[in-house]
Design a protein around this motif. Structure first.
Motif, PDB file in Angstrom:
ATOM      1  N   ARG A  24      26.645 -41.463  -9.150  1.00 56.30           N
ATOM      2  CA  ARG A  24      26.150 -41.357  -7.708  1.00 56.30           C
ATOM      3  C   ARG A  24      26.013 -40.057  -7.120  1.00 56.30           C
ATOM      4  NH1 ARG A  24      27.899 -46.117  -4.827  1.00 56.30           N
ATOM      5  NH2 ARG A  24      26.861 -45.262  -3.040  1.00 56.30           N
ATOM      6  N   MET A  27      22.914 -38.687  -8.084  1.00 54.34           N
ATOM      7  CA  MET A  27      21.788 -39.324  -7.416  1.00 54.34           C
ATOM      8  C   MET A  27      21.630 -38.635  -5.950  1.00 54.34           C
ATOM      9  SD  MET A  27      21.689 -43.334  -8.423  1.00 54.34           S
ATOM     10  CE  MET A  27      21.665 -43.839  -6.721  1.00 54.34           C
ATOM     11  N   TRP A  28      22.615 -38.478  -5.307  1.00 55.47           N
ATOM     12  CA  TRP A  28      22.580 -37.667  -4.045  1.00 55.47           C
ATOM     13  C   TRP A  28      21.837 -36.303  -4.302  1.00 55.47           C
ATOM     14  CZ3 TRP A  28      28.386 -39.119  -3.210  1.00 55.47           C
ATOM     15  CH2 TRP A  28      28.357 -40.326  -2.365  1.00 55.47           C
ATOM     16  N   ALA A  29      22.377 -35.662  -5.378  1.00 53.69           N
ATOM     17  CA  ALA A  29      21.857 -34.064  -5.284  1.00 53.69           C
ATOM     18  C   ALA A  29      20.556 -34.017  -5.667  1.00 53.69           C
ATOM     19  CB  ALA A  29      22.757 -33.576  -6.374  1.00 53.69           C
ATOM     20  N   HIS A  30      20.093 -35.274  -6.258  1.00 57.54           N
ATOM     21  CA  HIS A  30      18.705 -35.327  -6.636  1.00 57.54           C
ATOM     22  C   HIS A  30      17.583 -35.398  -5.439  1.00 57.54           C
ATOM     23  CE1 HIS A  30      19.258 -35.748 -11.026  1.00 57.54           C
ATOM     24  NE2 HIS A  30      18.824 -34.775 -10.914  1.00 57.54           N
ATOM     25  N   VAL A  31      17.875 -35.754  -4.534  1.00 57.66           N
ATOM     26  CA  VAL A  31      17.260 -36.229  -3.322  1.00 57.66           C
ATOM     27  C   VAL A  31      17.072 -34.932  -2.384  1.00 57.66           C
ATOM     28  CG1 VAL A  31      16.866 -37.672  -1.294  1.00 57.66           C
ATOM     29  CG2 VAL A  31      18.093 -38.497  -3.152  1.00 57.66           C
ATOM     30  N   PRO A  32      15.889 -34.405  -2.154  1.00 59.77           N
ATOM     31  CA  PRO A  32      15.653 -33.226  -1.310  1.00 59.77           C
ATOM     32  C   PRO A  32      16.288 -33.148   0.116  1.00 59.77           C
ATOM     33  CG  PRO A  32      13.423 -34.090  -1.813  1.00 59.77           C
ATOM     34  CD  PRO A  32      14.609 -34.976  -2.515  1.00 59.77           C
ATOM     35  N   VAL A  33      16.508 -32.177   0.941  1.00 56.75           N
ATOM     36  CA  VAL A  33      16.813 -32.025   2.018  1.00 56.75           C
ATOM     37  C   VAL A  33      15.982 -31.215   2.589  1.00 56.75           C
ATOM     38  CG1 VAL A  33      18.461 -31.232   3.821  1.00 56.75           C
ATOM     39  CG2 VAL A  33      18.981 -31.916   1.333  1.00 56.75           C
ATOM     40  N   TYR A 214      31.050 -48.175  -6.561  1.00 53.65           N
ATOM     41  CA  TYR A 214      30.424 -49.117  -5.934  1.00 53.65           C
ATOM     42  C   TYR A 214      30.521 -49.590  -4.345  1.00 53.65           C
ATOM     43  CZ  TYR A 214      29.074 -49.574 -10.703  1.00 53.65           C
ATOM     44  OH  TYR A 214      28.648 -49.459 -11.904  1.00 53.65           O
ATOM     45  N   HIS A 219      32.948 -42.265  -0.462  1.00 51.95           N
ATOM     46  CA  HIS A 219      33.134 -41.159   0.772  1.00 51.95           C
ATOM     47  C   HIS A 219      33.964 -40.017   0.334  1.00 51.95           C
ATOM     48  CE1 HIS A 219      36.899 -43.280   1.774  1.00 51.95           C
ATOM     49  NE2 HIS A 219      37.239 -41.824   2.356  1.00 51.95           N
ATOM     50  N   GLY A 222      31.299 -38.052  -1.290  1.00 45.74           N
ATOM     51  CA  GLY A 222      29.961 -38.084  -0.590  1.00 45.74           C
ATOM     52  C   GLY A 222      30.404 -37.131   0.618  1.00 45.74           C
ATOM     53  N   LEU A 223      31.570 -37.147   1.184  1.00 48.05           N
ATOM     54  CA  LEU A 223      32.179 -36.388   2.248  1.00 48.05           C
ATOM     55  C   LEU A 223      31.722 -34.799   2.108  1.00 48.05           C
ATOM     56  CD1 LEU A 223      33.987 -35.867   4.759  1.00 48.05           C
ATOM     57  CD2 LEU A 223      35.642 -35.182   2.945  1.00 48.05           C
ATOM     58  N   PHE A 225      29.027 -33.761   0.389  1.00 45.47           N
ATOM     59  CA  PHE A 225      27.699 -33.575   0.289  1.00 45.47           C
ATOM     60  C   PHE A 225      27.233 -33.795   1.999  1.00 45.47           C
ATOM     61  CE2 PHE A 225      28.112 -34.717  -3.741  1.00 45.47           C
ATOM     62  CZ  PHE A 225      27.283 -34.320  -4.704  1.00 45.47           C
ATOM     63  N   SER A 226      27.847 -34.839   2.708  1.00 46.87           N
ATOM     64  CA  SER A 226      27.337 -35.129   4.009  1.00 46.87           C
ATOM     65  C   SER A 226      27.505 -33.916   5.086  1.00 46.87           C
ATOM     66  CB  SER A 226      27.726 -36.421   4.328  1.00 46.87           C
ATOM     67  OG  SER A 226      29.056 -36.590   4.589  1.00 46.87           O
TER      68      SER A 226
ATOM     69  N   LYS B  41      13.823 -41.472  -1.300  1.00 42.62           N
ATOM     70  CA  LYS B  41      13.610 -40.452  -2.326  1.00 42.62           C
ATOM     71  C   LYS B  41      13.401 -39.118  -1.810  1.00 42.62           C
ATOM     72  CE  LYS B  41      11.298 -43.941  -5.217  1.00 42.62           C
ATOM     73  NZ  LYS B  41       9.804 -44.385  -5.611  1.00 42.62           N
ATOM     74  N   TYR B  42      13.172 -38.985  -0.495  1.00 40.64           N
ATOM     75  CA  TYR B  42      12.997 -37.616   0.066  1.00 40.64           C
ATOM     76  C   TYR B  42      13.866 -37.199   1.223  1.00 40.64           C
ATOM     77  CZ  TYR B  42       9.742 -39.092   3.655  1.00 40.64           C
ATOM     78  OH  TYR B  42       9.380 -39.790   4.868  1.00 40.64           O
ATOM     79  N   ARG B  44      17.886 -36.889   1.993  1.00 41.74           N
ATOM     80  CA  ARG B  44      19.070 -37.012   1.405  1.00 41.74           C
ATOM     81  C   ARG B  44      19.915 -37.461   2.435  1.00 41.74           C
ATOM     82  NH1 ARG B  44      22.195 -31.872  -1.174  1.00 41.74           N
ATOM     83  NH2 ARG B  44      20.398 -31.954  -2.521  1.00 41.74           N
ATOM     84  N   LEU B  48      22.579 -40.563   1.940  1.00 42.27           N
ATOM     85  CA  LEU B  48      23.967 -40.274   2.019  1.00 42.27           C
ATOM     86  C   LEU B  48      24.719 -41.168   3.110  1.00 42.27           C
ATOM     87  CD1 LEU B  48      24.435 -36.492   1.847  1.00 42.27           C
ATOM     88  CD2 LEU B  48      25.592 -38.236   0.477  1.00 42.27           C
ATOM     89  N   TYR B  49      24.067 -40.907   4.356  1.00 37.98           N
ATOM     90  CA  TYR B  49      24.534 -41.653   5.433  1.00 37.98           C
ATOM     91  C   TYR B  49      24.758 -43.395   5.339  1.00 37.98           C
ATOM     92  CZ  TYR B  49      23.942 -37.229   7.795  1.00 37.98           C
ATOM     93  OH  TYR B  49      23.906 -35.999   8.255  1.00 37.98           O
ATOM     94  N   VAL B  52      28.180 -43.155   2.598  1.00 37.81           N
ATOM     95  CA  VAL B  52      29.449 -42.680   2.830  1.00 37.81           C
ATOM     96  C   VAL B  52      30.225 -43.151   3.972  1.00 37.81           C
ATOM     97  CG1 VAL B  52      28.932 -40.484   1.295  1.00 37.81           C
ATOM     98  CG2 VAL B  52      28.772 -40.376   4.065  1.00 37.81           C
ATOM     99  N   PRO B  93      23.646 -49.338  -5.852  1.00 37.90           N
ATOM    100  CA  PRO B  93      23.945 -49.745  -6.982  1.00 37.90           C
ATOM    101  C   PRO B  93      24.977 -50.656  -7.242  1.00 37.90           C
ATOM    102  CG  PRO B  93      25.055 -47.680  -6.481  1.00 37.90           C
ATOM    103  CD  PRO B  93      24.071 -48.023  -5.410  1.00 37.90           C
ATOM    104  N   LYS B 134      32.785 -37.672   8.363  1.00 38.51           N
ATOM    105  CA  LYS B 134      31.867 -37.716   7.398  1.00 38.51           C
ATOM    106  C   LYS B 134      30.758 -36.747   7.771  1.00 38.51           C
ATOM    107  CE  LYS B 134      34.536 -41.172   5.746  1.00 38.51           C
ATOM    108  NZ  LYS B 134      34.805 -41.364   6.964  1.00 38.51           N
TER     109      LYS B 134
END
Lengths: 241, 447, 105
Positions: A24, A27-33, A214, A219, A222-223, A225-226, B41-42, B44, B48-49, B52, B93, B134
């Motif tokens: 998981r 997957m987050w890290a692979h999506v660009p910002v 799942y 969180h 994810g916390l 990351f977000s 996909k583009y 993040r 994420l939101y 989480v 997932p 978060k």
């Protein structure tokens, strides 16, 4: 039965738990910002941003700002959960003798370990009950709650209660658990403690770990990351005087 | 949906400028899923939101939209849940029974109707992000979902009209160049009449130091503020110019259509490059400022000049002693409204306050204020007449916080706030005049 | 929105009640539009504003700056709001058959 629950399942659970969690996060890290999403006021340096994250993860600053009641319940639950988890690791590893490092006798250390563990367990139960009652009693909260929101609370409640049951009514010595877990970790499993309270406790924990990747429990990872999206230090193209 | 949607939908012919076509209603759910999949996909933030949130509800009581309307879907968590449930069904997932526990739900036409309704009741003010443990910024989800709706051909009539105006004239109001020049000539006469000085408002002056980019409403309703800016540049002795290509700092693309937002951003940067200016100075507009300040780098890469805000520019003049204010000319009790995209969105909280303290006598803060300040209720371009009832409800928490100050003047330096707040204050019977900060600077400026 | 019926002829209006086609404006249409704006009667003052708006619109294709409208007609903003309760951008422009001013207004 004990072969399945005591030997086979734990390995499957830990692989699925760690694998799912890492998957998981990847997957987050692979999506660009594409854009800078800083919410101001924001720290100016990376150190400041890290300090911000610490305040948030340890102190629950955002909740404190808006809702002191929720802050109390959530903070109490998370802090006592952290203490319980650390307590498990340390207590079982050192068989309750860890306070000897600070100069206590073996008996004092075991006693202290029991006392702290008991209070942390009570605090954990209290935090869980606050969160559960809050969720179930408010119409707003019921509107936004899914089955899993209750399920997760009940599951952890079951874990905490079976743990406390062991503490109060069915004493399972640290040393027995220690040998069993050491066996699992060194890939030379031995029979699990012959205690139904322990097996209930241990199985519920495994169920929680299975569900973890799942569920909203993600969180916990994810916390970071977000929060980083909105608190990362913002560099201006041109700094004005 | 047989009833008329609020806000009104744009007709298909009006969508052409955005290069989107209308997807027939029955095909929308399927198309929406494809679009959502692409976005995940583009963006993040979006992914994420959706992952989480723990449904803790800390956001609910912090959202002016929920406080004003009491509609449970306007709790930020519930608003996002409208998408999350679809995400859980199709993208998250895990086994389907696990996702069902998390509230997974199929998508149908009603889902899309709910999206249109509730993502146009979010002002993208980002206040929830301050209170969410978060750090979930619902504005990001609203922006993404409005974009998705736009690709389905669901754009508000109001916004589509503005995009069209922007493309044809370089400003949201659709004012053609001859009308702008006529207006500017008139304002120069007005300035002469008022001050006795020849204060020029140059257009397309190559090699000027500053390219000033106003909101087009400054050339329609908020002319006092615009004239003040001309006076300040005059007094500071700075050569400045407008661009005939773009006289609009508001960038509505941010609210619902990224390609439009990018195009608008590039238009100004190119205008600045072609005129060879040293700085671009953005006028009073909240979200426009966020776009210039935070997104320009991504869109245009490193620029030969900085984009600064009028307030930063004025503070420079003030600190250098190039301009002085006489605060006795603003004797009223004045409070300040933090436009969401200045405060939370654009790092512009202390600068306007420093200017205010220099040019007004009695300043009082609202409670809450700064990053905790409530939105005016018009944010993200919810300025349509047909949405008036909702707009008044969205503005209610702000109205109460202004009422409590007892202020005579509400300084709201953002074109959307200036359009929304007078109606809100009147509706909620708060006796206060709404003015830009430029207006107050102009009154206090010693020429 | 429903059409505006003037002398038995249907004039299409947009959702905001503005003329779909500004070419279809005439004085009778203005009177009918005024009724939709809670202006029961168009006085000489009203016509001064309406005619000014129409002249400007014919020349530039948009409504004039509010300040310019006030200056050139000699009506201050307060008077304009008295004449046209929903203001210069909405009421006055609607009755004068202009396009609806849009943007942050």
């Amino acid at each position: 039965m004990s072969v399945l629950f005591g030997w086979v399942l734990p390995y499957i659970v830990i692989i699925l738990f760690l694998g799912g969690m890492i998957h998981r996060m990847l997957m987050w890290a692979h999506v660009p910002v594409p854009f800078k999403l800083t919410v101001f006021p924001s720290p100016k340096t990376t150190g400041g941003a890290v300090a911000d994250l610490v305040k948030e993860t340890v102190g629950f600053r955002s909740l404190w700002r808006g809702n002191k009641g929720l802050w109390f319940g959530a903070w109490l639950f998370h802090i006592s959960l952290a203490m319980v988890i650390i307590g498990h690791a340390v207590g079982i590893y050192y068989s309750g003798h860890h306070f000897m490092m600070f100069g206590s006798t073996a008996e004092q250390s075991e006693h202290l370990s029991v006392v702290i563990g008991t209070y942390a367990g009570i605090a954990l139960l209290l935090g869980l009950l606050i969160l559960l009652i809050r969720r179930a009693s408010s119409p707003q909260l019921r509107f936004i709650s899914n089955f899993s929101d209750y399920l997760v609370l009940l599951l952890i409640l079951g874990i905490a209660m079976s743990g406390m049951y062991m503490r109060w009514f069915a004493d399972v010595p640290y040393s027995v658990v220690r040998s069993y877990l050491a066996g699992l970790l060194t890939l030379r499993p031995i029979a699990p403690p012959d205690n139904s309270a322990f097996m209930v406790h241990f199985t519920l924990v495994q169920l929680l770990l299975l569900y973890f990747p799942y569920s909203k429990l993600m969180h916990a990872c994810g916390l970071f990351f977000s929060r980083w999206l909105i608190t990362r230090p913002h560099e201006r193209q041109v700094i004005l005087k | 949906m047989s009833e008329v949607r609020i806000p009104y939908e744009a007709k298909e012919k009006d969508l052409k400028v955005m290069h989107v076509g209308a997807v027939p209603a029955e095909e929308r759910p399927k198309a929406a899923l494809e679009l959502l999949g692409e976005m995940l996909k583009y963006k993040r933030s979006l992914k994420l939101y959706l992952d989480v949130c723990t449904h803790c509800g800390a956001c609910a009581e912090q959202c002016h939209s929920y406080l004003g309307t009491k509609d449970p879907y306007n709790m930020p968590v519930a608003r996002v849940e409208l998408v999350r449930r679809v995400y859980k069904k199709f993208f998250a997932p895990g086994r389907s029974f696990l996702r069902a526990w998390e509230g997974a739900k199929d998508i149908d036409q009603e889902t899309i109707d709910l999206w249109y309704k509730y993502f146009y009741q979010c002002n993208q003010c980002r206040r929830c992000a301050i209170f969410c443990p978060k750090g979930i910024d619902t504005a990001e989800v609203t922006i993404a979902m409005r974009e998705l709706l736009a690709h389905l051909g669901l754009v508000t009539k109001f916004h589509a009209g503005i995009v069209k105006n922007m493309k044809t004239t370089g400003n949201n109001m659709g004012t053609p160049l001859p009308a702008i020049l006529d207006g500017i000539e008139f304002l120069e006469e007005e300035l002469k009449e008022e001050t006795g000085l020849d204060i020029k408002i140059p257009v397309d002056m190559e090699g000027a130091e500053v390219l000033f980019n106003p909101s087009s409403s400054d050339l329609f309703t908020n002319t006092d503020g615009f004239m003040s800016v001309a006076k300040i540049f005059h007094k500071a002795g700075v050569s400045w110019t407008l661009s005939s290509r773009i006289a609009e700092t508001a960038n509505f693309g941010l609210f619902f259509h990224e390609p439009t937002m990018r195009e608008h951003n590039m238009k100004l940067m190119n205008a600045g490059k072609d005129l060879g200016v040293k700085r671009i100075v953005a006028g009073e507009c909240g979200h426009g400022w966020r776009t210039w300040r935070m997104f320009t780098d991504t869109i245009n890469g490193p620029l030969p000049f900085p984009v600064v805000h009028l307030f930063e520019e004025v503070l420079d003049y003030m600190r250098d002693g190039r301009i002085q204010f006489d605060k006795t000319r603003n004797p009223e009790l004045i409070t300040y409204h933090d436009p969401c995209n200045y405060g939370r969105g654009g790092d512009l909280m202390d600068q306007p306050r420093e200017i205010l303290r220099a040019c007004v006598q009695n300043f009082v803060e609202t409670t809450p204020t700064k990053e905790y300040s409530y939105c005016c209720g018009g944010g993200s371009g919810i300025l349509m007449d047909e949405a008036m009832e909702i707009r008044m409800a969205l503005g209610q928490p702000k109205a109460e916080s202004v009422r409590a100050t007892g202020a005579e003047i509400l300084c709201a330096p953002c074109a959307i706030c200036k359009a929304q707040l007078p109606v809100v204050m009147n509706h909620h019977k708060v006796d206060v005049k709404v003015k830009g900060l430029s207006d107050l600077m102009g009154r206090a400026l010693i020429l | 929105m429903a059409d505006l019926i003037v002398n038995g002829q249907a004039i299409p209006l947009d959702e905001d009640g503005f003329l779909e086609d500004t070419e279809l404006w005439n004085e009778e249409v203005a009177k009918a539009l005024a009724l939709t704006e809670d202006v029961p009667e168009l006085t000489e003052e009203h016509w001064k504003v309406i005619n000014y708006l129409r002249d400007y619109f014919a020349k530039f294709g948009v409504a004039p700056m509010v300040r310019k409208l006030c200056k050139d007609t000699g009506c201050d903003l307060k008077t304009i709001y008295e004449l046209f309760p929903s203001g210069p951008a909405k009421g006055a422009c609607k009755i004068a058959g202009l396009l609806k001013p849009t943007g942050c207004v």
